[in-house]
Scaffold this motif. Structure first.
Motif, mmCIF file in Angstrom:
data_model
loop_
_atom_site.group_PDB
_atom_site.id
_atom_site.type_symbol
_atom_site.label_atom_id
_atom_site.label_comp_id
_atom_site.label_asym_id
_atom_site.label_seq_id
_atom_site.Cartn_x
_atom_site.Cartn_y
_atom_site.Cartn_z
ATOM 1 N N THR A 81 3.713 0.966 -4.736
ATOM 2 C CA THR A 81 4.008 1.609 -3.464
ATOM 3 C C THR A 81 5.050 0.819 -2.677
ATOM 4 O OG1 THR A 81 2.173 0.446 -2.385
ATOM 5 C CG2 THR A 81 1.724 2.663 -3.232
ATOM 6 N N LYS A 82 5.760 1.549 -1.841
ATOM 7 C CA LYS A 82 6.688 0.911 -0.913
ATOM 8 C C LYS A 82 5.879 0.154 0.139
ATOM 9 C CE LYS A 82 10.405 2.018 2.294
ATOM 10 N NZ LYS A 82 11.213 3.098 2.847
ATOM 11 N N ARG A 83 4.778 0.775 0.563
ATOM 12 C CA ARG A 83 3.844 0.154 1.492
ATOM 13 C C ARG A 83 2.518 0.888 1.389
ATOM 14 N NH1 ARG A 83 5.082 2.196 7.451
ATOM 15 N NH2 ARG A 83 5.558 4.346 6.970
ATOM 16 N N TRP A 84 1.443 0.192 1.756
ATOM 17 C CA TRP A 84 0.123 0.799 1.764
ATOM 18 C C TRP A 84 -0.728 0.048 2.775
ATOM 19 C CZ3 TRP A 84 -4.562 -1.541 0.387
ATOM 20 C CH2 TRP A 84 -4.463 -2.800 -0.195
ATOM 21 N N GLY A 85 -1.828 0.637 3.154
ATOM 22 C CA GLY A 85 -2.685 -0.018 4.122
ATOM 23 C C GLY A 85 -3.941 0.771 4.389
ATOM 24 N N CYS A 86 -4.630 0.332 5.435
ATOM 25 C CA CYS A 86 -5.904 0.925 5.807
ATOM 26 C C CYS A 86 -6.004 0.896 7.326
ATOM 27 C CB CYS A 86 -7.041 0.128 5.172
ATOM 28 S SG CYS A 86 -8.675 0.754 5.567
ATOM 29 N N CYS A 87 -6.535 1.952 7.909
ATOM 30 C CA CYS A 87 -6.746 1.981 9.349
ATOM 31 C C CYS A 87 -8.059 2.702 9.650
ATOM 32 C CB CYS A 87 -5.569 2.645 10.053
ATOM 33 S SG CYS A 87 -5.171 4.290 9.480
ATOM 34 N N PRO A 88 -8.656 2.406 10.805
ATOM 35 C CA PRO A 88 -9.914 3.068 11.159
ATOM 36 C C PRO A 88 -9.710 4.563 11.382
ATOM 37 C CG PRO A 88 -9.332 1.357 12.765
ATOM 38 C CD PRO A 88 -8.209 1.457 11.795
ATOM 39 N N ARG A 89 -10.760 5.291 11.138
ATOM 40 C CA ARG A 89 -10.777 6.727 11.430
ATOM 41 C C ARG A 89 -11.904 6.965 12.420
ATOM 42 N NH1 ARG A 89 -12.771 10.906 7.100
ATOM 43 N NH2 ARG A 89 -14.694 10.326 8.072
ATOM 44 N N PRO A 108 -14.557 9.342 14.508
ATOM 45 C CA PRO A 108 -15.472 8.353 15.070
ATOM 46 C C PRO A 108 -16.048 7.372 14.052
ATOM 47 C CG PRO A 108 -16.645 10.408 14.748
ATOM 48 C CD PRO A 108 -15.213 10.657 14.320
ATOM 49 N N VAL A 109 -15.827 7.653 12.767
ATOM 50 C CA VAL A 109 -16.416 6.774 11.753
ATOM 51 C C VAL A 109 -15.525 6.782 10.511
ATOM 52 C CG1 VAL A 109 -17.847 8.596 10.733
ATOM 53 C CG2 VAL A 109 -18.522 6.211 10.469
ATOM 54 N N GLY A 110 -15.507 5.673 9.795
ATOM 55 C CA GLY A 110 -14.802 5.639 8.517
ATOM 56 C C GLY A 110 -13.456 4.975 8.583
ATOM 57 N N LYS A 111 -12.665 5.255 7.546
ATOM 58 C CA LYS A 111 -11.338 4.668 7.434
ATOM 59 C C LYS A 111 -10.410 5.601 6.667
ATOM 60 C CE LYS A 111 -12.442 2.036 3.234
ATOM 61 N NZ LYS A 111 -13.837 2.468 3.150
ATOM 62 N N ILE A 112 -9.115 5.312 6.785
ATOM 63 C CA ILE A 112 -8.078 6.014 6.030
ATOM 64 C C ILE A 112 -7.340 4.964 5.221
ATOM 65 C CG2 ILE A 112 -5.985 7.405 6.139
ATOM 66 C CD1 ILE A 112 -6.951 8.232 9.003
ATOM 67 N N VAL A 113 -7.325 5.130 3.906
ATOM 68 C CA VAL A 113 -6.520 4.285 3.035
ATOM 69 C C VAL A 113 -5.307 5.117 2.635
ATOM 70 C CG1 VAL A 113 -6.474 2.941 0.897
ATOM 71 C CG2 VAL A 113 -8.599 3.108 2.206
ATOM 72 N N TRP A 114 -4.132 4.553 2.797
ATOM 73 C CA TRP A 114 -2.908 5.325 2.576
ATOM 74 C C TRP A 114 -1.888 4.480 1.792
ATOM 75 C CZ3 TRP A 114 1.437 3.026 4.429
ATOM 76 C CH2 TRP A 114 1.255 2.050 5.417
ATOM 77 N N GLY A 115 -0.997 5.171 1.118
ATOM 78 C CA GLY A 115 0.082 4.525 0.408
ATOM 79 C C GLY A 115 1.277 5.449 0.323
ATOM 80 N N GLU A 116 2.467 4.846 0.266
ATOM 81 C CA GLU A 116 3.694 5.621 0.140
ATOM 82 C C GLU A 116 4.481 5.164 -1.085
ATOM 83 O OE1 GLU A 116 5.837 5.403 3.816
ATOM 84 O OE2 GLU A 116 4.394 6.701 4.835
ATOM 85 N N VAL A 117 4.755 6.119 -1.950
ATOM 86 C CA VAL A 117 5.559 5.883 -3.146
ATOM 87 C C VAL A 117 6.969 6.348 -2.823
ATOM 88 C CG1 VAL A 117 5.880 6.513 -5.568
ATOM 89 C CG2 VAL A 117 3.547 6.229 -4.646
ATOM 90 N N ALA A 118 7.941 5.475 -3.008
ATOM 91 C CA ALA A 118 9.344 5.822 -2.709
ATOM 92 C C ALA A 118 10.007 6.445 -3.928
ATOM 93 C CB ALA A 118 10.112 4.568 -2.277
ATOM 94 N N ALA A 119 11.028 7.247 -3.666
ATOM 95 C CA ALA A 119 11.769 7.891 -4.747
ATOM 96 C C ALA A 119 12.603 6.859 -5.476
ATOM 97 C CB ALA A 119 12.670 8.973 -4.191
#
Length: 130
Positions: A109-117, A119-130
Motif C-alpha cells: 500500500t501507499k499508506r494504511w492505518g486505523c482509526c476509531p469508529r 460509537p464503537v469499533g474501528k476502521i482499518v483502511w489502506g490505499e493501493v496506488a496505480a
C-alpha cells in the motif's frame, strides 16, 4: 475522473474473505484499468477481512467492507466492532506461523492505518496506488 465504489456487510465467517475478494474483482473488472490494482488489492482485502473475522468482530456482529477506486488509487476499508484491538506490525520470528500479513499490507500500500469508529469499533483502511 471516473470513480467506482462498492460496499457490503459481511458475516463473521471463514467465507467472508472470499466474498470480499469476489466483490473487489467485480468492481475492478468494471473499472477502466482496474486490473492494475487487482493483485495488491486481493492481498490487502484478504488480510483486512481475515483480521476482522479472527480478531475484530465479536460473535453476532457484522463487518462493513467498502471499496473506492479511481484512476490513481484503490481504497479498501474494513469496519469492525472491536475498537480495543488495533492492528500493529509484529515480529513473528522465523518459526512463527502468523503475524506477517500487515507487513505485506505495508509493502503493497501507499499508506494504511486505523482509526476509531463511533460509537464503537474501528476502521482499518489502506490505499493501493496505480
Amino acid at each position: 475522473m471516473s470513480r467506482n465504489s462498492s460496499t457490503i456487510w459481511l458475516p463473521r465467517s471463514r467465507r467472508s474473505p472470499a466474498i470480499a475478494r469476489q466483490r473487489l474483482s467485480v468492481l475492478l473488472s468494471s473499472t477502466p484499468n482496474g486490473d492494475r490494482f487487482l493483485d495488491s488489492g486481493l492481498v490487502v482485502t484478504t488480510e483486512f477481512v481475515t483480521n476482522a473475522v479472527l480478531h475484530g468482530t465479536p460473535i453476532g456482529h457484522l463487518i462493513y467492507f467498502a471499496l473506492d477506486v479511481d484512476p490513481t488509487r484503490l481504497r479498501i476499508e474494513v469496519h469492525d466492532a472491536r475498537g480495543d484491538r488495533l492492528p500493529a506490525l509484529s515480529s513473528p520470528g522465523l518459526d512463527g506461523e502468523t503475524g506477517r500479513g500487515l507487513h505485506l499490507v505495508d509493502s503493497l500500500t501507499k499508506r494504511w492505518g486505523c482509526c476509531p469508529r463511533r460509537p464503537v469499533g474501528k476502521i482499518v483502511w489502506g490505499e493501493v496506488a496505480a
